[in-house]
Design a protein around this motif. Structure first.
Motif, PDB file in Angstrom:
ATOM      1  N   ARG A 143       1.208  -1.034   0.146  1.00 51.23           N
ATOM      2  CA  ARG A 143      -0.106   0.032  -0.326  1.00 51.23           C
ATOM      3  C   ARG A 143       0.547   1.135  -0.115  1.00 51.23           C
ATOM      4  N   LEU A 144       0.325   2.514  -0.295  1.00 50.13           N
ATOM      5  CA  LEU A 144       0.982   3.832  -0.887  1.00 50.13           C
ATOM      6  C   LEU A 144       0.281   4.257   0.239  1.00 50.13           C
ATOM      7  N   LEU A 145       0.899   4.645   1.423  1.00 51.06           N
ATOM      8  CA  LEU A 145       0.153   5.171   2.079  1.00 51.06           C
ATOM      9  C   LEU A 145      -0.233   7.446   2.083  1.00 51.06           C
ATOM     10  N   GLY A 146       0.276   7.556   1.771  1.00 49.24           N
ATOM     11  CA  GLY A 146       0.428   9.373   1.623  1.00 49.24           C
ATOM     12  C   GLY A 146       1.989   9.650   1.497  1.00 49.24           C
ATOM     13  N   PHE A 147       2.102  11.240   1.757  1.00 51.11           N
ATOM     14  CA  PHE A 147       3.142  11.634   1.373  1.00 51.11           C
ATOM     15  C   PHE A 147       3.930  12.489   3.248  1.00 51.11           C
ATOM     16  N   PHE A 148       4.548  12.274   3.670  1.00 49.31           N
ATOM     17  CA  PHE A 148       4.947  13.735   4.108  1.00 49.31           C
ATOM     18  C   PHE A 148       6.877  14.116   3.970  1.00 49.31           C
ATOM     19  N   SER A 149       5.026  15.867   3.754  1.00 51.77           N
ATOM     20  CA  SER A 149       6.465  16.482   3.442  1.00 51.77           C
ATOM     21  C   SER A 149       7.001  17.393   4.267  1.00 51.77           C
ATOM     22  N   LEU A 150       7.919  17.819   3.897  1.00 50.86           N
ATOM     23  CA  LEU A 150       9.049  18.547   5.655  1.00 50.86           C
ATOM     24  C   LEU A 150       9.968  20.087   4.350  1.00 50.86           C
ATOM     25  N   GLY A 151       9.855  20.620   6.068  1.00 47.32           N
ATOM     26  CA  GLY A 151      10.717  21.999   5.814  1.00 47.32           C
ATOM     27  C   GLY A 151      10.669  22.903   6.851  1.00 47.32           C
ATOM     28  N   TYR A 152      11.166  24.078   6.640  1.00 48.42           N
ATOM     29  CA  TYR A 152      11.296  24.858   7.663  1.00 48.42           C
ATOM     30  C   TYR A 152      10.201  26.034   7.432  1.00 48.42           C
ATOM     31  N   VAL A 153       9.771  26.126   9.014  1.00 48.43           N
ATOM     32  CA  VAL A 153       8.421  27.039   8.815  1.00 48.43           C
ATOM     33  C   VAL A 153       8.346  28.219   8.985  1.00 48.43           C
ATOM     34  N   GLN A 154       8.193  28.370   8.464  1.00 45.24           N
ATOM     35  CA  GLN A 154       7.945  30.778   8.048  1.00 45.24           C
ATOM     36  C   GLN A 154       7.386  31.528   9.326  1.00 45.24           C
ATOM     37  N   GLN A 155       6.204  30.360   9.882  1.00 52.56           N
ATOM     38  CA  GLN A 155       6.398  31.696  11.224  1.00 52.56           C
ATOM     39  C   GLN A 155       5.672  30.446  12.295  1.00 52.56           C
ATOM     40  N   GLU A 156       5.560  30.726  13.796  1.00 51.92           N
ATOM     41  CA  GLU A 156       5.248  29.796  14.925  1.00 51.92           C
ATOM     42  C   GLU A 156       3.625  29.117  14.734  1.00 51.92           C
ATOM     43  N   PRO A 157       3.831  27.792  14.177  1.00 49.60           N
ATOM     44  CA  PRO A 157       2.063  27.469  14.228  1.00 49.60           C
ATOM     45  C   PRO A 157       1.665  27.904  15.196  1.00 49.60           C
ATOM     46  N   GLY A 158      -0.275  27.908  15.242  1.00 43.01           N
ATOM     47  CA  GLY A 158      -0.570  28.406  15.299  1.00 43.01           C
ATOM     48  C   GLY A 158      -1.266  26.931  17.308  1.00 43.01           C
ATOM     49  N   ARG A 159      -1.984  27.630  17.928  1.00 44.80           N
ATOM     50  CA  ARG A 159      -2.055  26.927  18.742  1.00 44.80           C
ATOM     51  C   ARG A 159      -3.232  25.893  18.352  1.00 44.80           C
ATOM     52  N   ASN A 160      -2.687  24.360  19.404  1.00 46.06           N
ATOM     53  CA  ASN A 160      -3.384  23.289  18.195  1.00 46.06           C
ATOM     54  C   ASN A 160      -4.781  23.180  19.545  1.00 46.06           C
ATOM     55  N   ILE A 161      -5.896  22.816  19.302  1.00 42.94           N
ATOM     56  CA  ILE A 161      -6.820  22.205  20.329  1.00 42.94           C
ATOM     57  C   ILE A 161      -6.730  21.011  20.500  1.00 42.94           C
ATOM     58  N   ARG A 162      -7.550  20.282  21.508  1.00 45.41           N
ATOM     59  CA  ARG A 162      -7.432  18.778  21.647  1.00 45.41           C
ATOM     60  C   ARG A 162      -8.933  18.590  22.255  1.00 45.41           C
ATOM     61  N   ARG A 163     -10.022  18.029  22.756  1.00 46.25           N
ATOM     62  CA  ARG A 163     -10.887  18.622  23.668  1.00 46.25           C
ATOM     63  C   ARG A 163     -10.427  17.621  24.930  1.00 46.25           C
ATOM     64  N   PRO A 164     -10.693  17.092  26.209  1.00 41.01           N
ATOM     65  CA  PRO A 164     -10.225  17.030  27.357  1.00 41.01           C
ATOM     66  C   PRO A 164     -10.263  15.742  27.149  1.00 41.01           C
ATOM     67  N   VAL A 165      -9.196  14.513  27.430  1.00 44.70           N
ATOM     68  CA  VAL A 165      -9.402  13.116  27.417  1.00 44.70           C
ATOM     69  C   VAL A 165     -10.279  12.441  28.162  1.00 44.70           C
ATOM     70  N   GLU A 166     -10.280  12.975  28.773  1.00 43.33           N
ATOM     71  CA  GLU A 166     -11.154  12.609  29.925  1.00 43.33           C
ATOM     72  C   GLU A 166     -12.869  11.991  29.137  1.00 43.33           C
ATOM     73  N   GLU A 167     -13.353  12.702  28.385  1.00 46.38           N
ATOM     74  CA  GLU A 167     -13.997  12.912  27.451  1.00 46.38           C
ATOM     75  C   GLU A 167     -13.772  11.625  26.179  1.00 46.38           C
ATOM     76  N   LYS A 168     -12.852  10.792  26.721  1.00 48.80           N
ATOM     77  CA  LYS A 168     -12.747   9.414  25.514  1.00 48.80           C
ATOM     78  C   LYS A 168     -11.703   8.307  26.208  1.00 48.80           C
ATOM     79  N   VAL A 169     -12.271   8.372  27.216  1.00 52.64           N
ATOM     80  CA  VAL A 169     -10.769   7.085  28.526  1.00 52.64           C
ATOM     81  C   VAL A 169     -12.344   7.073  29.334  1.00 52.64           C
ATOM     82  N   SER A 170     -12.443   5.372  29.293  1.00 55.35           N
ATOM     83  CA  SER A 170     -13.071   4.553  30.178  1.00 55.35           C
ATOM     84  C   SER A 170     -12.326   4.215  31.428  1.00 55.35           C
ATOM     85  N   TRP A 171     -12.035   4.449  32.852  1.00 58.12           N
ATOM     86  CA  TRP A 171     -11.550   3.369  33.324  1.00 58.12           C
ATOM     87  C   TRP A 171     -12.310   2.413  34.463  1.00 58.12           C
ATOM     88  N   VAL A 172     -11.304   1.177  35.006  1.00 56.15           N
ATOM     89  CA  VAL A 172     -12.144   0.290  34.843  1.00 56.15           C
ATOM     90  C   VAL A 172     -10.876  -0.007  36.095  1.00 56.15           C
TER      91      VAL A 172
END
Length: 199
Positions: free
Chosen positions: A168-197
């Motif tokens: 399988r070909l699964l895609g392409f990883f593009s690489l380079g130096y970044v022109q400016q700092e990347p923006g803020r990344n957001i994730r929903r709280p991990v508690e929404e995706k985890v169950s503890w037993v």
């Protein structure tokens, strides 16, 4: 190792690294600034240490840089036109034709199939390898982007990347130096995706 022993690595540094990873698109790269091949080799070395069931190590990488970027661009743009004919979208064609030229390197991501392991486990192993690739790029202050559009899932693309019928070909990883700092990344709280037993 006991709880009293010193930790072998700095967990906070690793936590920062994981949270700093971003998908940086090629138009956000510094034009014409190549990443040293020595860094790319380190990225690939770290990718090679991903977990793999039965040690099949299914990941395969083809690295395009310099004039190789034009070779990749010409191939994928031509294959796209050949595949879609009159239905081809000019904007997508131009992206395939021009996109690689915005990058320092483009790494084609392949999966070499091993029939004794379920395919989904091989895909998971390759994804872990790409995560190692991406985290290493982030550690070096580089931008990276894993794309799976364009010609990724066309059977006719496989031979160009040294892949066989069941691979399988699964895609392409593009690489380079970044022109400016990347923006803020957001994730929903991990508690929404985890169950503890616990009992």
């Amino acid at each position: 190792m006991t709880p009293a022993d010193p930790l072998p690595f700095d967990p906070e540094q690793f936590n920062r690294l994981v949270r700093a990873r971003r998908s940086i698109h090629p138009p956000q790269f510094v034009p014409g600034q190549p990443v040293p091949d020595s860094i790319v080799r380190q990225m690939l070395e770290n990718a090679n240490w991903a977990p793999t069931h039965k040690r099949t190590e299914p990941w395969r990488f083809v690295v395009f840089s310099g004039a190789g970027l034009r070779r990749l661009a010409d191939f994928q743009a031509a294959l796209y036109l050949e595949h879609l004919g009159e239905r081809a979208d000019e904007k997508k064609y131009r992206k395939l034709k021009d996109g690689p030229m915005l990058c320092s390197h483009v790494i084609a991501i392949g999966l070499k199939r091993h029939p004794e392991v379920p395919e989904v486990e091989e895909i998971e192993a390759v994804a872990c390898a790409v995560q190692n690739l991406h985290l290493t790029a982030t550690a070096y202050g580089l931008g990276g982007y894993w794309a799976s559009g364009g010609i990724t899932y066309l059977e006719a693309a496989k031979p160009f990347f040294g892949l066989g019928l069941h691979d399988r070909l699964l895609g392409f990883f593009s690489l380079g130096y970044v022109q400016q700092e990347p923006g803020r990344n957001i994730r929903r709280p991990v508690e929404e995706k985890v169950s503890w037993v616990t009992e």
